[in-house]
Write a protein that holds these residues in place. Structure first.
Motif, mmCIF file in Angstrom:
data_model
loop_
_atom_site.group_PDB
_atom_site.id
_atom_site.type_symbol
_atom_site.label_atom_id
_atom_site.label_comp_id
_atom_site.label_asym_id
_atom_site.label_seq_id
_atom_site.Cartn_x
_atom_site.Cartn_y
_atom_site.Cartn_z
ATOM 1 N N ARG A 800 0.857 -1.178 0.000
ATOM 2 C CA ARG A 800 0.000 0.000 0.000
ATOM 3 C C ARG A 800 0.901 1.238 0.000
ATOM 4 N NH1 ARG A 800 -5.502 -0.191 3.633
ATOM 5 N NH2 ARG A 800 -6.342 -2.176 2.850
ATOM 6 N N PRO A 801 0.523 2.267 -0.711
ATOM 7 C CA PRO A 801 1.347 3.489 -0.710
ATOM 8 C C PRO A 801 1.496 4.041 0.713
ATOM 9 C CG PRO A 801 -0.305 3.565 -2.442
ATOM 10 C CD PRO A 801 -0.652 2.391 -1.587
ATOM 11 N N LEU A 802 2.706 4.510 1.037
ATOM 12 C CA LEU A 802 2.967 5.099 2.337
ATOM 13 C C LEU A 802 3.414 6.546 2.142
ATOM 14 C CD1 LEU A 802 3.275 4.620 5.445
ATOM 15 C CD2 LEU A 802 5.695 4.136 4.981
ATOM 16 N N PRO A 803 2.572 7.489 2.497
ATOM 17 C CA PRO A 803 2.973 8.906 2.372
ATOM 18 C C PRO A 803 4.248 9.174 3.162
ATOM 19 C CG PRO A 803 0.623 8.723 2.805
ATOM 20 C CD PRO A 803 1.199 7.350 3.014
ATOM 21 N N SER A 804 5.046 10.112 2.699
ATOM 22 C CA SER A 804 6.356 10.388 3.308
ATOM 23 C C SER A 804 6.239 10.915 4.725
ATOM 24 C CB SER A 804 7.129 11.387 2.446
ATOM 25 O OG SER A 804 6.405 12.614 2.351
ATOM 26 N N TYR A 805 5.107 11.464 5.086
ATOM 27 C CA TYR A 805 4.950 12.036 6.418
ATOM 28 C C TYR A 805 4.438 11.023 7.440
ATOM 29 C CZ TYR A 805 0.135 12.323 4.722
ATOM 30 O OH TYR A 805 -1.087 12.032 4.204
ATOM 31 N N ILE A 806 4.123 9.786 7.027
ATOM 32 C CA ILE A 806 3.622 8.781 7.968
ATOM 33 C C ILE A 806 4.754 7.822 8.313
ATOM 34 C CG2 ILE A 806 2.034 6.833 8.263
ATOM 35 C CD1 ILE A 806 -0.015 8.311 6.685
ATOM 36 N N GLU A 807 4.904 7.588 9.592
ATOM 37 C CA GLU A 807 5.976 6.713 10.087
ATOM 38 C C GLU A 807 5.711 5.276 9.673
ATOM 39 O OE1 GLU A 807 7.262 5.135 14.435
ATOM 40 O OE2 GLU A 807 7.230 7.324 14.188
ATOM 41 N N PRO A 808 6.722 4.581 9.150
ATOM 42 C CA PRO A 808 6.554 3.179 8.775
ATOM 43 C C PRO A 808 6.428 2.293 10.005
ATOM 44 C CG PRO A 808 8.828 3.852 8.460
ATOM 45 C CD PRO A 808 8.062 5.095 8.820
ATOM 46 N N PHE A 817 3.063 -0.432 6.138
ATOM 47 C CA PHE A 817 2.069 0.634 6.029
ATOM 48 C C PHE A 817 1.054 0.607 7.178
ATOM 49 C CE2 PHE A 817 0.809 -3.014 3.404
ATOM 50 C CZ PHE A 817 -0.407 -3.355 3.964
ATOM 51 N N ILE A 818 1.359 -0.088 8.244
ATOM 52 C CA ILE A 818 0.403 -0.302 9.327
ATOM 53 C C ILE A 818 -0.168 1.009 9.864
ATOM 54 C CG2 ILE A 818 2.241 -0.341 11.078
ATOM 55 C CD1 ILE A 818 -1.047 -2.393 11.063
ATOM 56 N N ASN A 819 0.633 2.056 9.870
ATOM 57 C CA ASN A 819 0.164 3.326 10.449
ATOM 58 C C ASN A 819 -0.774 4.110 9.537
ATOM 59 O OD1 ASN A 819 1.559 3.005 12.905
ATOM 60 N ND2 ASN A 819 3.473 3.657 11.924
ATOM 61 N N THR A 820 -1.029 3.560 8.337
ATOM 62 C CA THR A 820 -2.032 4.196 7.469
ATOM 63 C C THR A 820 -3.430 3.632 7.719
ATOM 64 O OG1 THR A 820 -1.782 2.582 5.670
ATOM 65 C CG2 THR A 820 -0.288 4.474 5.674
ATOM 66 N N ILE A 821 -3.503 2.595 8.544
ATOM 67 C CA ILE A 821 -4.774 1.913 8.787
ATOM 68 C C ILE A 821 -5.507 2.571 9.955
ATOM 69 C CG2 ILE A 821 -5.860 -0.321 9.200
ATOM 70 C CD1 ILE A 821 -4.207 -0.076 6.602
ATOM 71 N N GLU A 822 -6.813 2.803 9.777
ATOM 72 C CA GLU A 822 -7.615 3.411 10.827
ATOM 73 C C GLU A 822 -7.638 2.515 12.058
ATOM 74 O OE1 GLU A 822 -9.190 6.303 10.984
ATOM 75 O OE2 GLU A 822 -8.507 6.946 9.001
ATOM 76 N N PRO A 823 -7.620 3.108 13.265
ATOM 77 C CA PRO A 823 -7.722 2.312 14.498
ATOM 78 C C PRO A 823 -9.002 1.478 14.498
ATOM 79 C CG PRO A 823 -7.083 4.568 14.990
ATOM 80 C CD PRO A 823 -7.449 4.550 13.540
ATOM 81 N N GLY A 824 -8.918 0.232 14.966
ATOM 82 C CA GLY A 824 -10.073 -0.654 14.994
ATOM 83 C C GLY A 824 -10.353 -1.344 13.676
ATOM 84 N N THR A 825 -9.501 -1.097 12.695
ATOM 85 C CA THR A 825 -9.652 -1.721 11.376
ATOM 86 C C THR A 825 -8.445 -2.606 11.115
ATOM 87 O OG1 THR A 825 -10.897 0.164 10.534
ATOM 88 C CG2 THR A 825 -9.889 -1.286 8.903
#
Length: 873
Positions: A800-808, A817-825
Motif C-alpha cells: 500500500r502506498p505510504l505517504p512520506s509524512y507517515i511513520e513506517p 504501512f500499518i500506520n495508514t490503517i484506521e484504528p479498529g480496522t
C-alpha cells in the motif's frame, strides 16, 4: 259566497249506505294494492325467468367450452387378459455415433401386473363382494343413470343445514374421481363429475363400470383393487372370498386407514374399526335382501380370520431403471392426459404397452454390479452401525438420455421403493457452483478464466460485538488474490459468493431452475407458521445449501450441458410409448436448448479438468487415462458428499450420505471413489481400443475462438518483467480465453520495491546497506478492511502506498504501512500454523533512525525553502 250546509241532527243516519261506501273505498284500495303487488311479482318472475335463461345459456356455454365430460377410452382397457407390458432398449451397430438402431426387449423387465394391483374380471368376483360394495356404497346402483338424485339432493341439503357428512357420490362418480384428478372440493369439480357420470353410463355398461371401480379402489396396506386386497388380507384369490371377508373388504373403502382390518380390527365392545364397518355392511345387505337372516347371523360380529401376505409370487423385482421409467410415464400420463396416478400405474403394468428406452444395458449392469457388491474400500463408512447410502445416475451428454441409474446400495429388494437418485432431494454443496455461479458468470461476460477475486471474508455478521467471518472455506484458510480457475479447482466459497454478487441472485436462479432444469429449487415457500424459505439467496446458490436440495438426476443433467457444447437436454428415461395396438401415446423427442456458448462450455470444462488434476477431484484415477472434468461437493456438517463428473463419453453424478442425514467423517470422498470405479469399467473398451490403435480416445474439442494465453495470477492481465520479481516465485499461469477476452493490458497489481535483506528482511530505506538491497514486486491491494484480524496467506506480500509524512511500521509482525490503517480496522496478517511470523512486507526497522524521522532537522540546500528527513520506503 257559498254557504255550508249542516246536517240536521234530528235526521236519522243511513248506516247501511255509509258501510257500503266504506267497503267500496277499501275495495278500491285493496285492488290497487293487489295490482301493484301482482305487478311486482310478475316483474320479478319475468326477471327471474330471463335471468334463468341467461344463466342456463351461460352455464351451457361454460360446460361446452370449459368442462370436459368425457373420459379417455384407453383407461377402460381390461387387463384381465393379462396383457404384458414390454420394455425395450436400442441396440446400435455404432453406439457412440448412434447408428443402426434396433429395439431389443429387456425380457427380465416385463411387467405382468402391478405390485399392489392385480386385475380381476367381473366374472371372477363373487356375488357377495359385488353386493357388499353396492349395498354400502350405492344401493340404487343398478337403477340410476350414473347420478342418484335422491342422494345428491340429500347431500346438498345436508351441506347447508346438516351437521354430519353425507356422501352423495355414486359408484360411477367415485370411479370418475379415482380415474381422474377430480378430487378438489369445488362446485365446478362436482358439476363436472356429475355430467361425466351421466355421460359415462351412456357408453359403458354397469358391469364394466363396476369391474373398473373394484379394480382401482384403494383398500389400505398399499392395495389397489379387490384382488390385491384378497391376497394381502386373506392369502387367497378374490373368487374364493367368503361373506365376512367380502364385507370386511367393502368396509375399508370409506376410510382405508380407519377401517384397515390389520391396523384397526375393531371389537364389539368399542364398536370401532373394521368390525364396526363390516357389521354395517352386513346390516345393509340384510336390509336390501342381498343375504338371508341365517347368513347374517352366522357372520355378524364374528371374528375375522386374517392370513396376511406381504408379497405375491407373481411379482418380480425390476431394475432401478425400470422403476424410473414407470415413474416418468406415470407423471406424463397425469400431466398430459389428466389421469389419476393409480390408474396410470395400473395401465402401465397391465395395458400391454411397448416402452422404448435409451437405456444402455452395459452401463446399467456395471452400476448395479458396483452398488450391489458395495466394496468397503469405496463405500467407506458406518456411523453407529448404520450403513451409508449412495445413488448414481449416468446420462448421455449429447442427448440427455438416461443410460443407467441406481437408487440405493446393495441388492434391490422391491419395486418402486425409495430412489435416492431420482426422488430424494439433498443439498449439493459446492457441486452447484459450475451451474449456478461460474458457468453463468462466464456466459454473461462477468468473469474469465483468469479473473481475479479476493479470497477473504465477504461479511462478518450483524453483531458488531461478536463479528464472525463468512463464508468459511474448506479447509479453513483465506488465500487472498485468487484466479477464477484456482477458485474452481479448490472450491473456494468466498470467491463463489463474490462472483454471485456480481452476477446477481436473480440471474443465477434463472440459469439453474429455468435454463438447466433444476426444478427442485424454490422461489418462495411460506409455512403455516409464517416462516419463509427461498433458494434465492447466497448460501443456496453459491454454496449449495438449498432449502430442500435437488436430485442426483437433476444436477447430472444440468452438468451435461458442458460436454455438449453448452446445450441442455432434459433427461429422458423413455423415447416413446405405444399402446397394445401400436399407437404412440407418449413421446419424448430430443429438444436441446442452448444455455451457454460453446466457448463458455469449453472453458468451464478446462477449469473442471484442473479440479481433477490439481484440486478436489484427484481421487479419480481415470483422469490419468481419459479426459475427465468434474466438481465435488460437501455440505454443512459433512452430511452429504457429491461428485458430478464427465468424459467425452458419459456424464455421471454420485451422491453419498445417510438416509437420515448425519456426519460422514471420512477424509476421502466416497462419491469420487464410486464414480471412478464405475467409469473405469465403462471406459476400459475405449482405452484398450486406443492402445491397440483401433480407435483414438475422444477428447474435449477446443472451439476455434478459444485460445491459450499466459497471464499474471495476481492481476489476470499480461505477465510482465515486474511480475517476475514476486518473492513467491513465478506468478505466470496459462489459461483459456476467447479471442475477445484474452488479456491485452499489462499487469498493474505488482509494484516494484527496494527490499533490505539484512536483519531478516524488510522494505529498504535511506539507512539500508546497498549491499543487502534487492528488488522485489509486492501486490497492490488497497480495499481490505475487516472488523477483526483475519489470517490471509498473501497478506505479507501486500503493498500500500505510504505517504512520506507517515511513520513506517516499527515491528516485524506488521506491514510497513500499518500506520495508514484506521484504528479498529484490520487488513489481514499471514500466519503459520496459527502463529504470526515475520511479515515479508514489514519495514526494515532494525537499522532505521526513527528518532531522526520523528524529529527531522532542517538541512540547508541550494533552495533554502526545502528541508529533508530520512526517506521512508
Amino acid at each position: 259566497m257559498n254557504k255550508q250546509i249542516k246536517r240536521n241532527p234530528n235526521m236519522p243516519v243511513d248506516w247501511q249506505g255509509e258501510f257500503l261506501k266504506a267497503l267500496k273505498k277499501i275495495g278500491r284500495i285493496l285492488a290497487r294494492t293487489f295490482a301493484y303487488v301482482l305487478n311486482i311479482l310478475l316483474t320479478l318472475m319475468l326477471i327471474g325467468f330471463l335471468t334463468g335463461i341467461i344463466v342456463g345459456v351461460a352455464f351451457a356455454i361454460y360446460i361446452n367450452n370449459y368442462i370436459d365430460t368425457t373420459i379417455d377410452e384407453s383407461l377402460f382397457v381390461s387387463p384381465a387378459s393379462s396383457q404384458t407390458t414390454k420394455i425395450y432398449y436400442m441396440e446400435y451397430t455404432d453406439r457412440i455415433n448412434r447408428v443402426g438402431a434396433k429395439p431389443v426387449e429387456l425380457v427380465s423387465e416385463r411387467l405382468y401386473g402391478a405390485e399392489n394391483s392385480l386385475w380381476a374380471s367381473y366374472d371372477e368376483m363373487p356375488t357377495y363382494l359385488i353386493e357388499a360394495f353396492i349395498s354400502i356404497e350405492d344401493e340404487r346402483f343398478w337403477d340410476h343413470p350414473g347420478v342418484d338424485w335422491k342422494r345428491t339432493g340429500g347431500a346438498v341439503l345436508n351441506f347447508f343445514f346438516g351437521d354430519k357428512l353425507y356422501g352423495g357420490s355414486t359408484i360411477t362418480q367415485q370411479l370418475i374421481k379415482n380415474l381422474t384428478e377430480y378430487d378438489d372440493v369445488k362446485i365446478q369439480r362436482k358439476v363436472q363429475e356429475i355430467l361425466t357420470a351421466l355421460n359415462l353410463e351412456k357408453t359403458k355398461s354397469k358391469q364394466e363400470i363396476l369391474e373398473m371401480y373394484l379394480n382401482i379402489v384403494p383398500l389400505s396396506q398399499n392395495c389397489i383393487g379387490v384382488r390385491a386386497a384378497a391376497w394381502t388380507y386373506f392369502g387367497k384369490d378374490v373368487s374364493e372370498l367368503t361373506l365376512i371377508e367380502c364385507a370386511a373388504i367393502a368396509g375399508i373403502t370409506q376410510a382405508p386407514t380407519k377401517y384397515d382390518p390389520i391396523q384397526n380390527p375393531g371389537s364389539p365392545a368399542y364398536g370401532d374399526g373394521n368390525m364396526y364397518r363390516r357389521n354395517l355392511v352386513l346390516k345393509k345387505m340384510l336390509e336390501l335382501g342381498k343375504i338371508s337372516q341365517s347368513e347374517f347371523d352366522e357372520v355378524y360380529s364374528k371374528e375375522l380370520v386374517l392370513n396376511v401376505q406381504r408379497t405375491s409370487n407373481e411379482i418380480t423385482t425390476n431394475s432401478w431403471y425400470t422403476d424410473t421409467v414407470i415413474t416418468d410415464i406415470i407423471n406424463d400420463l397425469v400431466e398430459q392426459k389428466g389421469w389419476n396416478r393409480r390408474v396410470a400405474s395400473n395401465y402401465i403394468y397391465s395395458g400391454g404397452l411397448h416402452i422404448y428406452t435409451p437405456m444402455d444395458p452395459n452401463v446399467q449392469q456395471v452400476i448395479e454390479e458396483v452398488y450391489t457388491t458395495a466394496d468397503p474400500k469405496i463405500f467407506l463408512t458406518k456411523n453407529e452401525g448404520i450403513q451409508a447410502e449412495s445413488a448414481m445416475v449416468i446420462i448421455d451428454p449429447y442427448t440427455g438420455d438416461l443410460l443407467g441409474v441406481v437408487g440405493s446400495r446393495g441388492e434391490k429388494t422391491g419395486n418402486r421403493i425409495l430412489n435416492f437418485a431420482t426422488q430424494t432431494k439433498r443439498p449439493p454443496g459446492s457441486s452447484i457452483k459450475p451451474i449456478a455461479v461460474y458457468g453463468p458468470a462466464l456466459e454473461e461476460g462477468i468473469i474469465t478464466y483468469g479473473s481475479i477475486y479476493d479470497d477473504v471474508p465477504v461479511s462478518f455478521g450483524n453483531n458488531p460485538n461478536a463479528p464472525r467471518a463468512w463464508p468459511q472455506n474448506l479447509p479453513v484458510v483465506f488465500r487472498g488474490l485468487t484466479t477464477i480457475n484456482s477458485a474452481v479447482e479448490r472450491s473456494v466459497n468466498t470467491i463463489a459468493v463474490r462472483v454471485l454478487q456480481d452476477l446477481t441472485i436473480e440471474k443465477s436462479f434463472d440459469y439453474v431452475k429455468n435454463k438447466l432444469g433444476v426444478e427442485s429449487l424454490i422461489d418462495l415457500h411460506k409455512t403455516e407458521s409464517g416462516k419463509v424459505f427461498t433458494d434465492k439467496a447466497p448460501s443456496p446458490l453459491a454454496l449449495g445449501q438449498l432449502t430442500y436440495g435437488l436430485t442426483v438426476r437433476e444436477i447430472t443433467a444440468a452438468f451435461a450441458a458442458f460436454p455438449n457444447r453448452g446445450i441442455y437436454n432434459e433427461c429422458r428415461s423413455y423415447l416413446y410409448v405405444e399402446d397394445s395396438s401400436g399407437n404412440v401415446i407418449l413421446q419424448k423427442d430430443y429438444s436441446g436448448e442452448i444455455v451457454f456458448k460453446e466457448s463458455t462450455a469449453f472453458i468451464m470444462t478446462k477449469m473442471m479438468q484442473n479440479v481433477m488434476h490439481n484440486g478436489t477431484g484427484r481421487e479419480v484415477s481415470l483422469r490419468n487415462y481419459v479426459d475427465v472434468a468434474g466438481k465435488t461437493g460437501t455440505t454443512d456438517d459433512d452430511r452429504d458428499r457429491w461428485f458430478v463428473g464427465y468424459t467425452p463419453y458419459y456424464v455421471g453424478g454420485v451422491w453419498y450420505g445417510y438416509a437420515m442425514p448425519k456426519s460422514i467423517n471420512t477424509a476421502q470422498n466416497p462419491s469420487c471413489l464410486i464414480w471412478d470405479a464405475v467409469m473405469t469399467k465403462l471406459h476400459e473398451q475405449y482405452i484398450n481400443d486406443a492402445k491397440n490403435n483401433i480407435a483414438p480416445l475422444k477428447t474435449f474439442e477446443q472451439p476455434s475462438n478459444v485460445v491459450k494465453a499466459t497471464y499474471c495470477m495476481d492481476s489476470g492481465k499480461l505477465y510482465t518483467d515486474v511480475c517476475k520479481h514476486d518473492p513467491r516465485g513465478s506468478r505466470a499461469d496459462v489459461g483459456y480465453f476467447t479471442l475477445d477476452t484474452v488479456p491485452s493490458e499489462p499487469c498493474d497489481t505488482h509494484v516494484l520495491v527496494k527490499y533490505d535483506t539484512q536483519y531478516g528482511g524488510g522494505l529498504a530505506h535511506a539507512y539500508s546497506n546497498p549491499e543487502y538491497v534487492k528488488e522485489y514486486a509486492l501486490i497492490k491491494v488497497t480495499d481490505r478492511s475487516f472488523p477483526i484480524q483475519v489470517s490471509v496467506v498473501d497478506a505479507q506480500y501486500v503493498y500500500r502506498p505510504l505517504p512520506s509524512y507517515i511513520e513506517p511500521g516499527s515491528y516485524w509482525s506488521v506491514p510497513f504501512f500499518i500506520n495508514t490503517i484506521e484504528p479498529g480496522t484490520y487488513v489481514g496478517i499471514t500466519t503459520t500454523y496459527g502463529s504470526v511470523g515475520r511479515q515479508f512486507n514489514c519495514f526494515s526497522y532494525e537499522n532505521f533512525d526513527f528518532e531522526a524521522f520523528r524529529n527531522p532537522k532542517p538541512v540547508t540546500t541550494t533552495d533554502p525553502s526545502e528541508t529533508s528527513s530520512p526517506d521512508p520506503p
